[in-house]
Design an enzyme around this catalytic site. Structure first.
Site, PDB file in Angstrom:
ATOM      1  N   ARG A  34      23.315  45.935  44.296  1.00 23.53           N
ATOM      2  CA  ARG A  34      21.856  46.106  44.372  1.00 23.53           C
ATOM      3  C   ARG A  34      21.223  45.201  45.421  1.00 23.53           C
ATOM      4  NH1 ARG A  34      20.959  47.031  37.906  1.00 23.53           N
ATOM      5  NH2 ARG A  34      21.038  49.279  38.059  1.00 23.53           N
ATOM      6  N   LYS A 217      27.249  57.706  24.703  1.00 21.16           N
ATOM      7  CA  LYS A 217      26.500  58.545  23.750  1.00 21.16           C
ATOM      8  C   LYS A 217      25.961  59.819  24.370  1.00 21.16           C
ATOM      9  CE  LYS A 217      24.772  54.640  21.138  1.00 21.16           C
ATOM     10  NZ  LYS A 217      23.597  53.778  21.006  1.00 21.16           N
ATOM     11  N   GLY A 373      24.826  52.684  36.507  1.00 21.64           N
ATOM     12  CA  GLY A 373      25.534  51.406  36.644  1.00 21.64           C
ATOM     13  C   GLY A 373      27.033  51.484  36.406  1.00 21.64           C
ATOM     14  N   GLY A 396      18.812  55.392  35.062  1.00 23.95           N
ATOM     15  CA  GLY A 396      17.745  56.177  34.444  1.00 23.95           C
ATOM     16  C   GLY A 396      16.887  56.897  35.470  1.00 23.95           C
TER      17      GLY A 396
HETATM   18  P1  AMP Z   1      26.431  54.571  28.818  1.00 28.40           P
HETATM   19  O1  AMP Z   1      25.740  53.237  28.844  1.00 28.40           O
HETATM   20  O2  AMP Z   1      26.025  55.463  27.713  1.00 28.40           O
HETATM   21  O3  AMP Z   1      26.450  55.250  30.173  1.00 28.40           O
HETATM   22  O4  AMP Z   1      27.935  54.250  28.472  1.00 28.40           O
HETATM   23  C1  AMP Z   1      28.755  53.410  29.243  1.00 28.40           C
HETATM   24  C2  AMP Z   1      29.734  52.778  28.311  1.00 28.40           C
HETATM   25  O5  AMP Z   1      30.437  53.783  27.608  1.00 28.40           O
HETATM   26  C3  AMP Z   1      30.774  51.913  29.001  1.00 28.40           C
HETATM   27  O6  AMP Z   1      30.517  50.578  28.679  1.00 28.40           O
HETATM   28  C4  AMP Z   1      32.087  52.413  28.391  1.00 28.40           C
HETATM   29  O7  AMP Z   1      32.918  51.342  27.971  1.00 28.40           O
HETATM   30  C5  AMP Z   1      31.624  53.187  27.184  1.00 28.40           C
HETATM   31  N1  AMP Z   1      32.597  54.195  26.747  1.00 28.40           N
HETATM   32  C6  AMP Z   1      33.158  55.168  27.463  1.00 28.40           C
HETATM   33  N2  AMP Z   1      34.055  55.845  26.731  1.00 28.40           N
HETATM   34  C7  AMP Z   1      34.082  55.287  25.508  1.00 28.40           C
HETATM   35  C8  AMP Z   1      34.816  55.538  24.327  1.00 28.40           C
HETATM   36  N3  AMP Z   1      35.709  56.507  24.270  1.00 28.40           N
HETATM   37  N4  AMP Z   1      34.593  54.742  23.259  1.00 28.40           N
HETATM   38  C9  AMP Z   1      33.676  53.752  23.335  1.00 28.40           C
HETATM   39  N5  AMP Z   1      32.951  53.460  24.422  1.00 28.40           N
HETATM   40  C10 AMP Z   1      33.146  54.232  25.507  1.00 28.40           C
END
Ligand code: AMP
Length: 415
Positions: A34, A217, A373, A396
């Protein structure tokens, strides 16, 4: 209005950047993407003979001073990146004198804007349900205007180069623009590039278009998933959300991450994809671990048949192959969110396979945009950031722009 047409000689420019960089426990920057992203704009202003007032937020201090989020920690890094000394203003709302004393070529870095609740403009310590909330909100909006006016009073010209917060209507990203006339407010180079990259995805789609959405999620990505459904040919959903889908289809997911209140939503997404003729690609096998740790024991198993005590933490080999098959022939690619817990070296294979397939497609002429990120951290970790078409600094903001929403940070400049 872009900064290219503006001569900053003898002008004081207040520039909103996104220096919300990740720090380790010792306050050292772990990824300076950044800061590097803002350099062309900052250097143009200095090279013209202007002086710089740099402002940013860092983390979520929620309107209170918190040393953990002090921008003083990155002052020396900014100085090194700019190749000149940086003066630090420890109180962003009381920096008038420091700003007035700036000579051409000098740089002032303001302390974290979010140490003041006025930056975000949300009333603090009061819940939305409280009958007094509306009055508190109104009062805070007035305070936000005063705060913006103070920041504006430091400078002759305002530049917004913080794409990462362009989707927020904050004091420094939008309200401040009201206090500059139209010739003295503009977007920086980074913002311009980001806006163009989004435009490339939205209005110049070459087919097939493959979008890859991952992360932990489904709930945080639903807006963009629904919007993409009208645009893409292939939609890969991966990462932690895989298991919400697997469970929604009646699968057994062991201890995998899952949003139980989103099972219906997952089913709706699958139905919608079918109705719209979108090829929805979900993981069929996974690398499961017996603990949420890099040192966990691992095994490959079907994503819908994971034993108790085990959790899906990365895409399995069959899944990686299926993902590559729809990424490599694509002509337009969007990637947001990792396919596994890529922070652990033993669970990077899925994200790596995606990154490598994107690179192959890009070599064959595809336009590939990687944003958010964690996906950016992935391409950096794999040393592939230079092999994709565009790496966005926005998470976002990028998703909202691709959803087709007008970004307040851009709108405020156009006004
Ligand atoms: P987000 O902030 O929703 O974009 O998610 C990013 C995070 O999702 C990262 O820190 C990853 O470690 C986590 N992630 C990806 N796959 C998995 C999984 N199968 N189980 C738990 N966390 C996950």
């Amino acid at each position: 209005m872009t900064i290219d047409n503006y001569n900053f000689a003898n002008k004081k420019a207040i520039v909103r950047v996104d220096f919300n960089v990740p720090l380790d426990e010792n306050g050292h920057i772990t990824d300076d993407t950044r800061i590097r992203g803002a350099l062309p704009t900052l250097k143009k202003i200095l090279n013209d003979g202007g002086s710089l007032i740099i402002m940013s937020h860092m983390g979520k201090p929620k309107g209170k001073v918190n040393a953990k989020y002090s921008l003083s920690q990155i002052k020396d890094d900014v100085a090194k990146a700019l190749g000149t000394d940086v003066i630090f203003a420890p109180d962003c709302a009381n920096a008038k004198e420091a700003a007035a004393n700036l000579k051409p070529g000098q740089v002032l870095l303001l302390e974290n804007l979010r140490f003041y609740p006025e930056e975000e403009g949300k009333p603090v310590g009061i819940e939305k349900e409280d009958p007094a909330y509306e009055a508190a909100k109104k009062e805070m909006k007035e305070r936000q205007k005063d705060f913006s006016k103070t920041l504006a009073s430091y400078a002759d010209v305002y530049v917004n180069d913080a794409f990462g917060t362009a989707h927020r209507k904050h004091a420094s990203t939008a309200v401040i623009a009201d206090y500059f006339d139209k010739d003295n407010k503009m977007l920086g180079y980074l913002m311009e590039k980001e806006v163009q990259a989004v435009d490339n995805i939205l209005s110049n789609i070459q087919r097939p278009f493959t979008a890859i959405m991952g992360g932990s999620k489904v709930s945080t990505k639903i807006g963009i998933i629904e919007n993409l459904m009208d645009k893409v040919d292939n939609l890969i959903l991966c990462g932690g959300m895989t298991y919400t889908f697997a469970k929604a289809m009646g699968g057994k997911i062991g201890d995998s991450i899952c949003e139980d209140d989103k099972l219906d939503l997952a089913r709706e997404i699958m139905a919608k994809a079918k109705a719209k003729g979108v090829n929805l690609v979900l993981g069929t096998d996974c690398v499961a671990g017996n603990a949420f740790s890099n040192d966990a024991e691992t095994m490959i198993c079907p994503s819908n048949d994971i034993p108790d005590g085990w959790e899906g933490m990365d895409a399995g080999p069959e899944t990686r192959k299926a993902f590559a098959e729809v990424i490599e022939p694509a002509k337009t690619i969007l990637w947001n969110g990792p396919a596994g817990v890529f922070e652990f070296d033993n669970f990077t294979a899925g994200s790596r396979a995606i990154a490598e397939a994107i690179v192959k497609a890009t070599e064959k002429g595809a336009f590939s945009l990687v944003g958010g990120g964690d996906s950016v951290a992935c391409v950096n970790k794999f040393g592939l950031a230079d092999s994709v078409s565009y790496v966005s600094t926005g998470g976002g903001a990028l998703l909202e722009a691709i959803e087709g929403k007008e970004l307040p940070g851009v709108a405020a400049i156009k006004k």
